[in-house]
Design a protein around this motif. Structure first.
Motif, PDB file in Angstrom:
ATOM      1  N   PHE A 146       0.862  -1.179   0.000  1.00 18.12           N
ATOM      2  CA  PHE A 146       0.000   0.000   0.000  1.00 18.12           C
ATOM      3  C   PHE A 146       0.902   1.233   0.000  1.00 18.12           C
ATOM      4  O   PHE A 146       2.081   1.142   0.320  1.00 18.12           O
ATOM      5  CB  PHE A 146      -0.893   0.025   1.253  1.00 18.12           C
ATOM      6  CG  PHE A 146      -1.895  -1.088   1.313  1.00 18.12           C
ATOM      7  CD1 PHE A 146      -2.967  -1.139   0.427  1.00 18.12           C
ATOM      8  CD2 PHE A 146      -1.788  -2.098   2.255  1.00 18.12           C
ATOM      9  CE1 PHE A 146      -3.903  -2.165   0.472  1.00 18.12           C
ATOM     10  CE2 PHE A 146      -2.714  -3.129   2.321  1.00 18.12           C
ATOM     11  CZ  PHE A 146      -3.772  -3.163   1.423  1.00 18.12           C
ATOM     12  N   ILE A 152      -3.033   0.284   5.226  1.00 20.92           N
ATOM     13  CA  ILE A 152      -3.631   1.400   4.486  1.00 20.92           C
ATOM     14  C   ILE A 152      -3.395   2.708   5.239  1.00 20.92           C
ATOM     15  O   ILE A 152      -3.580   2.778   6.461  1.00 20.92           O
ATOM     16  CB  ILE A 152      -5.128   1.120   4.276  1.00 20.92           C
ATOM     17  CG1 ILE A 152      -5.257   0.101   3.139  1.00 20.92           C
ATOM     18  CG2 ILE A 152      -5.911   2.384   3.955  1.00 20.92           C
ATOM     19  CD1 ILE A 152      -6.644  -0.301   2.785  1.00 20.92           C
ATOM     20  N   ASP A 156      -3.545   6.050   0.510  1.00 17.23           N
ATOM     21  CA  ASP A 156      -4.444   5.007  -0.001  1.00 17.23           C
ATOM     22  C   ASP A 156      -5.901   5.472   0.055  1.00 17.23           C
ATOM     23  O   ASP A 156      -6.653   5.294  -0.905  1.00 17.23           O
ATOM     24  CB  ASP A 156      -4.288   3.723   0.821  1.00 17.23           C
ATOM     25  CG  ASP A 156      -2.876   3.182   0.766  1.00 17.23           C
ATOM     26  OD1 ASP A 156      -2.524   2.573  -0.256  1.00 17.23           O
ATOM     27  OD2 ASP A 156      -2.116   3.386   1.727  1.00 17.23           O
ATOM     28  N   ASN A 160      -8.701   6.541  -3.258  1.00 16.15           N
ATOM     29  CA  ASN A 160      -9.868   5.648  -3.422  1.00 16.15           C
ATOM     30  C   ASN A 160     -10.471   5.763  -4.825  1.00 16.15           C
ATOM     31  O   ASN A 160     -10.969   4.801  -5.393  1.00 16.15           O
ATOM     32  CB  ASN A 160     -10.927   5.907  -2.345  1.00 16.15           C
ATOM     33  CG  ASN A 160     -11.549   7.300  -2.424  1.00 16.15           C
ATOM     34  OD1 ASN A 160     -10.976   8.227  -3.001  1.00 16.15           O
ATOM     35  ND2 ASN A 160     -12.708   7.470  -1.820  1.00 16.15           N
ATOM     36  N   GLY A 163      -8.481   3.576  -7.032  1.00  9.48           N
ATOM     37  CA  GLY A 163      -8.668   2.171  -6.685  1.00  9.48           C
ATOM     38  C   GLY A 163     -10.016   1.613  -7.113  1.00  9.48           C
ATOM     39  O   GLY A 163     -10.131   0.416  -7.373  1.00  9.48           O
ATOM     40  N   TRP A 189      -2.125  -2.909  -6.625  1.00  7.82           N
ATOM     41  CA  TRP A 189      -2.522  -2.114  -5.447  1.00  7.82           C
ATOM     42  C   TRP A 189      -4.042  -1.917  -5.432  1.00  7.82           C
ATOM     43  O   TRP A 189      -4.680  -2.075  -4.387  1.00  7.82           O
ATOM     44  CB  TRP A 189      -1.833  -0.739  -5.462  1.00  7.82           C
ATOM     45  CG  TRP A 189      -2.494   0.202  -4.511  1.00  7.82           C
ATOM     46  CD1 TRP A 189      -2.279   0.287  -3.160  1.00  7.82           C
ATOM     47  CD2 TRP A 189      -3.540   1.141  -4.807  1.00  7.82           C
ATOM     48  NE1 TRP A 189      -3.124   1.210  -2.601  1.00  7.82           N
ATOM     49  CE2 TRP A 189      -3.910   1.755  -3.594  1.00  7.82           C
ATOM     50  CE3 TRP A 189      -4.203   1.533  -5.980  1.00  7.82           C
ATOM     51  CZ2 TRP A 189      -4.907   2.729  -3.516  1.00  7.82           C
ATOM     52  CZ3 TRP A 189      -5.199   2.495  -5.907  1.00  7.82           C
ATOM     53  CH2 TRP A 189      -5.537   3.086  -4.687  1.00  7.82           C
ATOM     54  N   PHE A 193      -6.478  -2.964  -2.477  1.00  8.74           N
ATOM     55  CA  PHE A 193      -7.252  -1.900  -1.826  1.00  8.74           C
ATOM     56  C   PHE A 193      -8.735  -2.275  -1.755  1.00  8.74           C
ATOM     57  O   PHE A 193      -9.327  -2.282  -0.681  1.00  8.74           O
ATOM     58  CB  PHE A 193      -7.054  -0.584  -2.586  1.00  8.74           C
ATOM     59  CG  PHE A 193      -7.826   0.577  -2.026  1.00  8.74           C
ATOM     60  CD1 PHE A 193      -7.438   1.192  -0.847  1.00  8.74           C
ATOM     61  CD2 PHE A 193      -8.955   1.064  -2.683  1.00  8.74           C
ATOM     62  CE1 PHE A 193      -8.152   2.268  -0.323  1.00  8.74           C
ATOM     63  CE2 PHE A 193      -9.681   2.139  -2.174  1.00  8.74           C
ATOM     64  CZ  PHE A 193      -9.270   2.743  -0.983  1.00  8.74           C
ATOM     65  N   HIS A 196      -9.557  -5.190   0.604  1.00  5.60           N
ATOM     66  CA  HIS A 196      -9.294  -5.047   2.042  1.00  5.60           C
ATOM     67  C   HIS A 196     -10.662  -5.092   2.743  1.00  5.60           C
ATOM     68  O   HIS A 196     -11.589  -4.393   2.330  1.00  5.60           O
ATOM     69  CB  HIS A 196      -8.602  -3.701   2.291  1.00  5.60           C
ATOM     70  CG  HIS A 196      -8.270  -3.447   3.724  1.00  5.60           C
ATOM     71  ND1 HIS A 196      -9.222  -3.078   4.653  1.00  5.60           N
ATOM     72  CD2 HIS A 196      -7.086  -3.494   4.387  1.00  5.60           C
ATOM     73  CE1 HIS A 196      -8.633  -2.911   5.826  1.00  5.60           C
ATOM     74  NE2 HIS A 196      -7.342  -3.159   5.695  1.00  5.60           N
TER      75      HIS A 196
END
Length: 219
Positions: A146, A152, A156, A160, A163, A189, A193, A196
């Motif tokens: 991350f 995170i 990160d 968003n 991601g 990544w 992300f 998670h």
């Protein structure tokens, strides 16, 4: 955990990545909050009272004190609740995280947004700028899992949009911006992300987001 019994309220917009940042930060900290969905075409009295300067979301209200601007709110959340820190302890690393969060908002997000929404005439240049922006971001990730290292962090949460939103918007626009072939580390990544557990639970439903932006694209 700091002021766990305090009153926390978020005024937001479900489809907004900026609004979502605040919710993700609170969820990562395990903070309970009340959420109010705002209709920006018909702004509530609370929104106008709490953010008279910009009149936009997100707004965090903590024990009656309002705060606007998503990155400022995320930092405030990090300083108020000490568990699961989002910013590094070292002053240089902290400054660097702030730099990348700001760079995302000033340079990287606008470039990607423009590429996905530009007309045929401006699309080529906008796409070039978006690719360049993603190259800069991938360089910043280096070999880390991350942006925050093994866990995170602020960057990160600030990323968003990259991601999650970009994958949806580029599909609607018929573009290939963030792909495994072009940006292997950044793409990896993005998968880490969105998968998670806390982030996964905190992101808006993909099908609803897709339908929302698809409808916007037709206007």
């Amino acid at each position: 955990m700091g002021s766990g019994s305090s009153e926390v309220r978020v005024l937001g917009k479900w489809a907004s990545p900026f609004s979502n940042r605040v919710e993700l930060a609170l969820k990562l900290k395990g903070v309970t909050y009340e959420y109010s969905e705002e209709d920006l075409a018909n702004k509530s009295d609370d929104l106008l009272r709490y953010n008279p300067v910009h009149k936009k979301v997100p707004i965090l209200v903590h024990n009656g004190n309002p705060l606007a601007e998503s990155l400022i709110i995320v930092e405030y959340i990090d300083e108020t609740w000490n568990n699961n820190p989002l910013l590094p302890q070292h002053p240089y690393e902290r400054a660097l995280a702030r730099f990348w969060a700001k760079t995302l908002d000033d340079k990287i997000l606008p470039a990607l947004w423009n590429a996905c929404w530009s007309d045929e005439k401006g699309r080529e240049k906008a796409t070039e700028e978006a690719i360049e922006a993603l190259e800069i971001l991938q360089e910043a990730l280096k070999e880390k899992r991350f942006f925050g290292g093994e866990s995170i962090g602020l960057v990160d949460v600030a990323a968003n949009f990259i991601g999650y939103w970009v994958e949806i918007l580029q599909e609607i626009a018929g573009l290939k911006l963030l792909t495994l072939e072009k940006f292997p580390k950044l793409y990896k990544w993005s998968q880490e992300f969105v998968n998670h557990p806390v982030i996964k639970e905190g992101l808006p439903p993909r099908d609803q987001l897709f339908a929302f932006f698809k409808a916007s694209a037709k206007k």
